[in-house]
Design a protein around this motif. Structure first.
Motif, mmCIF file in Angstrom:
data_model
loop_
_atom_site.group_PDB
_atom_site.id
_atom_site.type_symbol
_atom_site.label_atom_id
_atom_site.label_comp_id
_atom_site.label_asym_id
_atom_site.label_seq_id
_atom_site.Cartn_x
_atom_site.Cartn_y
_atom_site.Cartn_z
ATOM 1 N N GLY A 20 0.821 -1.371 -0.028
ATOM 2 C CA GLY A 20 -0.027 0.062 -0.057
ATOM 3 C C GLY A 20 0.654 1.278 0.092
ATOM 4 N N ILE A 21 0.314 2.275 -0.171
ATOM 5 C CA ILE A 21 1.061 3.612 -0.441
ATOM 6 C C ILE A 21 0.187 4.790 0.173
ATOM 7 C CG2 ILE A 21 0.520 3.996 -2.649
ATOM 8 C CD1 ILE A 21 3.165 5.347 -2.690
ATOM 9 N N MET A 22 0.621 5.600 1.039
ATOM 10 C CA MET A 22 -0.224 6.701 1.649
ATOM 11 C C MET A 22 0.824 7.886 2.134
ATOM 12 S SD MET A 22 -1.103 5.016 5.380
ATOM 13 C CE MET A 22 -2.206 6.239 6.150
ATOM 14 N N GLY A 23 0.071 8.958 2.105
ATOM 15 C CA GLY A 23 0.762 10.247 2.469
ATOM 16 C C GLY A 23 -0.087 11.374 2.750
ATOM 17 N N ASN A 24 0.325 12.581 3.269
ATOM 18 C CA ASN A 24 -0.335 13.500 3.563
ATOM 19 C C ASN A 24 0.100 14.743 2.506
ATOM 20 O OD1 ASN A 24 2.002 13.509 5.744
ATOM 21 N ND2 ASN A 24 1.589 15.610 5.353
ATOM 22 N N SER A 25 -0.848 15.554 2.253
ATOM 23 C CA SER A 25 -0.865 16.772 1.546
ATOM 24 C C SER A 25 -0.010 16.372 0.084
ATOM 25 C CB SER A 25 0.123 17.777 1.979
ATOM 26 O OG SER A 25 -0.033 19.161 1.416
ATOM 27 N N THR A 26 1.097 16.818 -0.313
ATOM 28 C CA THR A 26 1.733 16.473 -1.326
ATOM 29 C C THR A 26 1.856 14.807 -1.554
ATOM 30 O OG1 THR A 26 2.861 18.704 -1.666
ATOM 31 C CG2 THR A 26 3.866 16.807 -2.962
ATOM 32 N N GLY A 27 2.278 14.228 -0.485
ATOM 33 C CA GLY A 27 2.449 12.901 -0.301
ATOM 34 C C GLY A 27 1.183 12.238 -0.392
ATOM 35 N N GLY A 28 0.070 12.797 -0.074
ATOM 36 C CA GLY A 28 -1.190 12.469 -0.380
ATOM 37 C C GLY A 28 -1.448 12.171 -1.852
ATOM 38 N N TYR A 29 -1.241 13.560 -2.597
ATOM 39 C CA TYR A 29 -1.458 13.384 -4.073
ATOM 40 C C TYR A 29 -0.423 12.351 -4.741
ATOM 41 C CZ TYR A 29 -0.335 14.768 -8.842
ATOM 42 O OH TYR A 29 0.156 14.672 -10.092
ATOM 43 N N CYS A 30 0.659 12.218 -4.361
ATOM 44 C CA CYS A 30 1.783 11.355 -4.844
ATOM 45 C C CYS A 30 1.095 9.881 -4.587
ATOM 46 C CB CYS A 30 2.934 11.230 -4.448
ATOM 47 S SG CYS A 30 3.856 12.916 -4.760
ATOM 48 N N ALA A 31 0.580 9.456 -3.294
ATOM 49 C CA ALA A 31 0.217 8.155 -3.244
ATOM 50 C C ALA A 31 -0.985 7.971 -4.046
ATOM 51 C CB ALA A 31 -0.253 8.119 -1.580
ATOM 52 N N LEU A 32 -1.922 8.712 -4.075
ATOM 53 C CA LEU A 32 -3.204 8.480 -5.000
ATOM 54 C C LEU A 32 -2.642 8.358 -6.391
ATOM 55 C CD1 LEU A 32 -5.601 10.817 -3.413
ATOM 56 C CD2 LEU A 32 -5.474 8.425 -3.206
ATOM 57 N N LEU A 91 -4.292 11.833 2.673
ATOM 58 C CA LEU A 91 -4.667 12.367 3.701
ATOM 59 C C LEU A 91 -4.335 14.068 3.199
ATOM 60 C CD1 LEU A 91 -3.958 9.751 4.979
ATOM 61 C CD2 LEU A 91 -3.447 11.046 6.995
ATOM 62 N N SER A 92 -5.722 14.811 3.424
ATOM 63 C CA SER A 92 -5.569 16.105 2.706
ATOM 64 C C SER A 92 -5.024 16.241 1.420
ATOM 65 C CB SER A 92 -4.889 16.984 3.727
ATOM 66 O OG SER A 92 -5.447 17.035 5.070
ATOM 67 N N ALA A 93 -5.214 15.462 0.525
ATOM 68 C CA ALA A 93 -4.567 15.461 -0.763
ATOM 69 C C ALA A 93 -4.993 16.304 -1.799
ATOM 70 C CB ALA A 93 -4.552 14.114 -1.425
ATOM 71 N N TYR A 94 -4.414 16.761 -2.635
ATOM 72 C CA TYR A 94 -5.060 17.524 -3.808
ATOM 73 C C TYR A 94 -5.021 16.645 -5.303
ATOM 74 C CZ TYR A 94 -0.048 18.788 -4.200
ATOM 75 O OH TYR A 94 1.467 18.592 -4.535
ATOM 76 N N TYR A 95 -5.542 16.804 -6.495
ATOM 77 C CA TYR A 95 -5.525 15.984 -7.250
ATOM 78 C C TYR A 95 -5.179 16.296 -8.655
ATOM 79 C CZ TYR A 95 -8.796 14.242 -3.774
ATOM 80 O OH TYR A 95 -9.099 14.184 -2.341
ATOM 81 N N LYS A 96 -4.217 17.140 -8.638
ATOM 82 C CA LYS A 96 -3.587 17.517 -9.856
ATOM 83 C C LYS A 96 -2.089 18.156 -9.397
ATOM 84 C CE LYS A 96 -4.313 20.824 -14.062
ATOM 85 N NZ LYS A 96 -5.148 21.645 -14.517
ATOM 86 N N ALA A 97 -1.108 17.974 -10.399
ATOM 87 C CA ALA A 97 0.128 18.260 -9.945
ATOM 88 C C ALA A 97 0.295 19.775 -9.938
ATOM 89 C CB ALA A 97 1.079 18.031 -11.119
ATOM 90 N N ALA A 98 0.835 20.682 -8.799
ATOM 91 C CA ALA A 98 1.082 21.886 -9.043
ATOM 92 C C ALA A 98 2.327 22.051 -9.820
ATOM 93 C CB ALA A 98 1.543 22.276 -7.278
ATOM 94 N N GLU A 99 2.060 23.326 -10.386
ATOM 95 C CA GLU A 99 3.027 23.928 -11.288
ATOM 96 C C GLU A 99 3.234 25.230 -10.922
ATOM 97 O OE1 GLU A 99 2.926 22.741 -15.695
ATOM 98 O OE2 GLU A 99 0.707 22.118 -15.028
ATOM 99 N N ASP A 100 4.551 25.634 -9.978
ATOM 100 C CA ASP A 100 4.783 26.954 -9.625
ATOM 101 C C ASP A 100 6.286 26.960 -9.736
ATOM 102 O OD1 ASP A 100 5.759 25.147 -7.458
ATOM 103 O OD2 ASP A 100 3.739 25.510 -6.455
#
Length: 373
Positions: free
Chosen positions: A242-254, A270-279
């Motif tokens: 399995g794989i899990m994480g929070n924030s950026t780690g949550g996005y990466c896990a999903l 956990l508290s993930a977002y769903y599209k790669a940030a570009e900044d």
């Protein structure tokens, strides 16, 4: 004294109290208009404000663990340098090297059969060519004779950006929580592979395989489970991982779970977002490749790619989190054979306190989706 030590925090608070008391006591004596009196008043005010500010900052840091050490605070990379030197030559023939051992907190003291063991390792990616440090938590059962021939399920655990892997041990207390859930009969013993997704600091790669750059998705999605399975008693099938994480780690896990169902049966954000940030922290991730940009958008992937036979857990809060609506959209887009679950709090911000409320149930959920063989 360490940055997060209670002794240092107590000393800082005591010093602030002393300077405040000194300011109140000495102020009448420094009421004159002479230069020494003026400098005395300025010095006392400055010292009081600085010590109060430091005390408040330390309380906040100890609560949320923004920085785990003095080296982390000042941006020093000493630890990475030591790890690379220590493993020099060894990684050519081995994809994982143990460079240290820690004892988890608990009543069992240093006995691994009671509290387990935490290995500090360096993982060298066979395909990605990335080297990164990590912590591997081995549960007590791993060392008990009754489980000597047993393989264990494993979970890759990721921090946010720009977090350090120590946050997973100290701030989010993954090993202690995993141990407690097993003791309570809520979860099975699992190996935790804890690391940061920032494999090319200070750049935030968003777990993307960047053309001509870091191959972060390959490292986390392929190299890490392969290296850990080579070294520890962990199965190599998707149902073992399995794989899990929070924030950026949550996005990466999903993201990694969605695109690598042959490697991971369950993913939790956990508290993930769903599209790669570009900044500015990411730089150019896609170099004009719209297909790669689309693939990094989890909503697009769910709409346009075959849904995997995998399980996904997402967490959010109705008040305090900015991802509530996008999380509801993600849940709505997951279709069979994929399965989706959620943890929705009434309130909770994007911080360690919120994630500590979610991690026990998330580990229980992860445990129910994985098998040892």
């Amino acid at each position: 004294m360490g940055l997060t030590s209670k002794a240092f925090l107590a000393a800082a608070i005591m010093l602030a109290v002393v300077f405040f008391a000194a300011t109140v006591w000495l102020w009448p004596r420094l009421a004159r208009r002479s230069a020494p009196a003026v400098f005395g008043r300025v010095g006392l005010l400055l010292a009081t404000q600085v010590t109060v500010f430091v005390s408040v900052a330390l309380v906040a840091n100890n609560s949320f663990l923004f920085y785990g050490s003095w080296a982390d605070l000042f941006g020093q990379k000493q630890e990475l340098g030591v790890v690379t030197d220590h493993a020099a030559g060894a990684l050519a023939s081995k994809n994982i090297v143990r460079v240290g051992i820690q004892r988890p907190d608990g009543p069992g003291g240093s006995l691994p059969t009671r509290n387990g063991r935490i290995d500090k390792v360096v993982i060298a990616g066979r395909e990605s060519k990335i080297e990164s440090s990590a912590y591997v938590y081995l549960p007590p059962e791993y060392f008990q004779p009754a489980f000597a021939r047993r393989k264990f399920p494993a979970v890759v655990v990721l921090t946010g950006y720009p977090g350090v892997s120590e946050n997973l041990l100290k701030g989010l207390r993954y090993p202690r929580t995993a141990h407690d859930r097993v003791e309570a009969g809520r979860a099975q013993p699992m190996i935790l592979v804890m690391l940061r997704p920032t494999v090319a600091p200070p750049r935030d790669t968003e777990c993307v395989d960047i053309k001509g750059g870091p191959q972060t998705e390959t490292f986390l999605g392929k190299d890490v489970p392969r290296a850990v399975s080579d070294e520890y008693r962990v199965g190599r099938l998707a149902r073992n991982w399995g794989i899990m994480g929070n924030s950026t780690g949550g996005y990466c896990a999903l993201k990694i779970g969605l695109h690598h169902p042959d490697r991971f049966a369950a993913s939790a954000g956990l508290s993930a977002y769903y599209k790669a940030a570009e900044d500015p922290t990411t730089g150019d991730l896609f170099h004009g490749d719209q297909d790669a940009r689309n693939r990094s958008d989890l909503m697009w992937s769910l709409d346009n790619l075959p849904q995997p036979d995998s399980s996904f857990l997402v967490t959010t809060s109705k008040h305090g989190e900015g991802n509530y609506r996008s999380t509801m959209r993600f849940l709505d887009k997951v279709k069979a054979p994929a399965q989706a679950s959620s943890i929705v709090l009434d309130s909770g911000g994007h911080n360690f306190n919120t994630w500590r409320r979610e991690i026990p149930s998330a580990l229980d959920w992860m445990s129910s989706r994985l098998s040892e063989s």
